[in-house]
Design an enzyme around this catalytic site. Structure first.
Site: not given
Ligand code: GLU
Length: 510
Positions: A268-270, A272-273
């Protein structure tokens, strides 16, 4: 394959294209190119509520940056166009009507409130409400109502949706199986009695994803549907629709999920963050919030590295080879070798690929990039920068690593690494360096090779010991005990600068 292969990438423009979407596009592209087929881009924007400004352009820019442009799609070879579903609105209604007319679909008038009531009521009893063969006759639709009642509602302009009759108990009894062979997953089958009567046409006059997707794949002559595993649950409905229309069913290949770097679940994008890596090909600025999401391009990755990396998310060639150019991928790629187990996303691995593709880049191009990123280089000759890049890129993963690895080719060090000083600068060093300066001053033709010959000769003749000279020399030139060949460095910065740096260090360290 003798067939004329036609595949499509069919994203919904609901935001930036996730890296998993790029993988899907890539596999479609590779498959199409391998068989001299056509790679189509279709924009699935029937859900107007989720439409995001700029997302379509972002998708197209991303494909182009990756070097996997579409052959047919918005603005390009529009033989089967339009390629935006929102521009094909008129097409779908007639197909939905056709299914109603043949009794395979029906009008449903249930309001959002009634459906919500049923949902909550079921939940309270520990059950799940699904609109299906089991209860459709108890709900408000053209199957439970008489023809006159239905017509009256339609005439009165009551809102309705069209639902597909998943299990036709009159024809099939209480059980029905729908199955196919998926190229990746093998035999897949679904029990119709467990599935719901999905809405295929909405009250806003738009088809749902399912109807539009199947109708368009048919009208656009799609031979192979290659898409993410998350669409597998839609497969029984899609297969049913093909059968209901009497159309040829394309081949299906559902690609494995892309998993988080560690632990369970989808990337998920999370993730990556949290770990500091991008999950999007290009940087994206959210048009509403203004939030910026990182992109592989802006983070300094080469498109070749991203493509090579993504190709291995779910596929492998069955050999040890890991480095593949796009041409080699086209040649080697095979849907039969795509596995169904989830593919783990390893952000370190793409760095490894980037390091590799850095070595293959042209030094002049890298020098241009370097110069554009580093204000200190504004007045420096590009050919000089290119030579420096050629010397140091072996140790770089990104262009943004270059300055740390090469600043001493452009500016003299103004401090010396403490540990290195302890190791390299002894009592007799100052005296040795003064003698060394004299040798350097007298090198006739100032080349790396001549410097090496003269300096080594002096060291050997005086029995000085190599490290005693070479270490402090490097320290004077670089400021640390790192970097490529010292003779090469001296040659590049020139005689005067080399001498100045040595004298500067002697003056500063005494
Ligand atoms: N519009 C769907 C998506 O956003 C397409 C799925 C498919 O390829 O059928 O991914």
């Amino acid at each position: 394959m003798s067939q004329n292969i036609r595949v499509r990438f069919a994203p919904s423009p609901t935001g930036p294209l996730h890296i998993g979407g790029v993988r899907t596009a890539l596999f479609n592209y590779l498959f199409a190119k391998k068989y001299n087929g056509t790679f189509i881009l279709r924009i699935e924007d029937t859900d107007q509520n989720r439409y995001v400004e700029g997302a379509e352009k972002y998708i197209i820019d991303s494909l182009n940056w990756c070097g996997i442009p579409y052959d047919e799609g918005p603005g390009k070879n529009e033989t089967f166009g339009p390629y935006r579903q929102s521009e094909r609105k008129e097409i779908y209604k007639k197909y939905a009507d056709e299914l109603v007319a043949s009794g395979k679909a029906y009008y449903a008038f249930d309001t959002a409130e009634t459906l919500d009531f049923h949902r909550k009521d079921h939940e309270a009893k520990g059950k799940t409400f699904i609109y299906n063969w089991h209860n459709r006759l108890k709900l408000s639709n053209s199957l439970s109502l008489s023809a006159e009642e239905t017509q009256a509602k339609l005439d009165a302009g009551e809102e309705y949706v069209i639902r597909y009759k998943m299990l036709d108990t009159q024809k099939e009894g209480a059980h029905g199986i729908i199955s196919t062979t998926d190229i990746v997953r093998g035999h897949v089958s679904f029990k119709k009695e467990l599935l719901d009567d999905k809405v295929i046409f909405k009250s806003d006059g738009m088809p749902t994803y399912h109807l539009a997707n199947v109708v368009d794949d048919h009208l656009m002559g799609i031979t192979h549907v290659i898409r993410g595993e998350e669409w597998l649950p839609s497969l029984p409905l899609h297969l049913s629709l093909y059968l209901a229309f009497g159309w040829k069913i394309p081949e299906f290949a559902h690609l494995p999920l892309i998993l988080k770097p560690t632990g369970k679940g989808k990337l998920s994008k999370r993730d990556g963050d949290k770990l500091g890596f991008p999950v999007f090909p290009l940087e994206w600025t959210d048009p509403q919030s203004g939030d910026v999401s990182k992109g592989y391009k802006e983070d300094g990755y080469f498109p070749e590295a991203l493509v090579n990396f993504l190709a291995f998310l779910g596929w492998n060639p069955g050999t040890e080879q890991e480095i593949f150019s796009l041409e080699e991928l086209i040649e080697t790629f095979d849907l039969e070798r795509v596995h169904k187990a989830g593919a783990r996303f390893d952000p370190e691995k793409i760095k490894w690929f980037n390091h590799h593709y850095m070595q293959e880049q042209n030094d002049e191009i890298l020098a241009d990039l370097f110069k554009s990123q580093q204000p200190e280089l504004a007045d420096i000759d590009i050919n000089y920068i290119a030579i420096v890049v050629g010397l140091i890129k072996e140790r770089a993963t990104f262009v943004s690593d270059f300055w740390d690895l090469s600043h001493y080719f452009f500016v003299a060090p103004n401090s010396y690494d403490d540990k290195a000083v302890k190791k390299a600068y002894k009592e007799d060093t100052a005296q040795l360096l003064r003698e060394l300066v004299n040798i350097i001053q007298h090198v006739n033709d100032f080349t790396a090779a001549n410097l090496q010959t003269d300096i080594k000769e002096w060291i050997t003749k005086n029995n000085i010991g190599f490290g005693k000279v070479m270490m402090p020399l490097r320290l004077a030139l670089v400021g640390a005990l790192q970097g490529p060949d010292v003779f090469e460095i001296m040659f590049l910065i020139g005689k005067n600068e080399s001498v100045t740096r040595i004298e500067k260090m002697v003056a500063s360290l005494g």
